[in-house]
Design a protein around this motif. Structure first.
Motif, PDB file in Angstrom:
ATOM      1  N   ARG A 135       0.835  -1.210   0.000  1.00 17.73           N
ATOM      2  CA  ARG A 135       0.000   0.000   0.000  1.00 17.73           C
ATOM      3  C   ARG A 135       0.865   1.252   0.000  1.00 17.73           C
ATOM      4  O   ARG A 135       0.562   2.224  -0.692  1.00 17.73           O
ATOM      5  CB  ARG A 135      -0.930   0.001   1.215  1.00 17.73           C
ATOM      6  CG  ARG A 135      -2.111  -0.931   1.066  1.00 17.73           C
ATOM      7  CD  ARG A 135      -3.141  -0.690   2.156  1.00 17.73           C
ATOM      8  NE  ARG A 135      -2.590  -0.693   3.496  1.00 17.73           N
ATOM      9  CZ  ARG A 135      -2.508  -1.745   4.303  1.00 17.73           C
ATOM     10  NH1 ARG A 135      -2.952  -2.914   3.885  1.00 17.73           N
ATOM     11  NH2 ARG A 135      -2.011  -1.648   5.511  1.00 17.73           N
ATOM     12  N   ALA A 136       1.950   1.245   0.777  1.00 19.90           N
ATOM     13  CA  ALA A 136       2.823   2.415   0.833  1.00 19.90           C
ATOM     14  C   ALA A 136       3.471   2.677  -0.518  1.00 19.90           C
ATOM     15  O   ALA A 136       3.574   3.830  -0.954  1.00 19.90           O
ATOM     16  CB  ALA A 136       3.891   2.230   1.909  1.00 19.90           C
ATOM     17  N   TRP A 183       0.913   4.175  -2.915  1.00 24.95           N
ATOM     18  CA  TRP A 183       0.551   5.562  -2.627  1.00 24.95           C
ATOM     19  C   TRP A 183       1.723   6.520  -2.792  1.00 24.95           C
ATOM     20  O   TRP A 183       1.521   7.697  -3.092  1.00 24.95           O
ATOM     21  CB  TRP A 183       0.017   5.696  -1.197  1.00 24.95           C
ATOM     22  CG  TRP A 183      -1.407   5.286  -1.079  1.00 24.95           C
ATOM     23  CD1 TRP A 183      -1.861   4.052  -0.740  1.00 24.95           C
ATOM     24  CD2 TRP A 183      -2.558   6.082  -1.328  1.00 24.95           C
ATOM     25  NE1 TRP A 183      -3.213   4.032  -0.760  1.00 24.95           N
ATOM     26  CE2 TRP A 183      -3.673   5.267  -1.108  1.00 24.95           C
ATOM     27  CE3 TRP A 183      -2.745   7.395  -1.711  1.00 24.95           C
ATOM     28  CZ2 TRP A 183      -4.960   5.749  -1.267  1.00 24.95           C
ATOM     29  CZ3 TRP A 183      -4.036   7.861  -1.861  1.00 24.95           C
ATOM     30  CH2 TRP A 183      -5.120   7.041  -1.640  1.00 24.95           C
ATOM     31  N   SER A 184       2.939   6.068  -2.578  1.00 29.42           N
ATOM     32  CA  SER A 184       4.073   6.993  -2.590  1.00 29.42           C
ATOM     33  C   SER A 184       4.387   7.528  -3.985  1.00 29.42           C
ATOM     34  O   SER A 184       4.757   8.692  -4.129  1.00 29.42           O
ATOM     35  CB  SER A 184       5.313   6.336  -1.982  1.00 29.42           C
ATOM     36  OG  SER A 184       5.754   5.278  -2.802  1.00 29.42           O
ATOM     37  N   ALA A 212       1.873  10.294  -4.862  1.00 24.53           N
ATOM     38  CA  ALA A 212       2.071  11.413  -3.936  1.00 24.53           C
ATOM     39  C   ALA A 212       3.321  12.200  -4.302  1.00 24.53           C
ATOM     40  O   ALA A 212       3.307  13.441  -4.289  1.00 24.53           O
ATOM     41  CB  ALA A 212       2.170  10.897  -2.499  1.00 24.53           C
TER      42      ALA A 212
END
Length: 119
Positions: free
Chosen positions: A44-45, A48-49, A52
């Protein structure tokens, strides 16, 4: 200057956090690192990173362009815009052969040569 520092901090937080987690996972799990990398948190990180960081770069480009172009007057701003447009066109046309790094280094070399001759 604060906007630039803020950009650097925000942009690198994702990279530093993921690397810190990977280091801790590597020390804790040893040879089981491959299994640890498949944890849902990291998946998930990582998902999303990327977006972002792209958002942060997109927000920082107009800020840094305005800051860097502030010292230029009318015709010099036009020349700066032309160099940026030519660079985008060259990067699009020369995909695979010409990278942003190579174009940036070539512009630095031209600027250094122009500064040396201008003196």
């Amino acid at each position: 200057m604060g906007a630039i520092l803020g950009f650097l901090v925000v942009y690198n937080v994702g990279h530093v956090a993921l690397r810190w987690w990977a280091l801790r996972a590597g020390w804790a799990h040893g040879v089981r690192v491959a299994a640890a990398l498949h944890q849902p948190f990291l998946q998930r990180a990582a998902a999303w990173s990327g977006p972002a960081m792209a958002l942060v770069v997109g927000a920082a480009l107009p800020l840094s362009t305005g800051y860097l172009a502030a010292g230029f007057t009318g015709w010099a701003r036009g020349l700066l815009f032309g160099a940026a447009a030519a660079g985008c066109a060259l990067l699009w046309w020369g995909r695979g052969r010409l990278t942003g790094l190579r174009y940036g280094l070539a512009l630095l070399a031209v600027a250094a040569l122009a500064g040396w001759v201008w003196r």
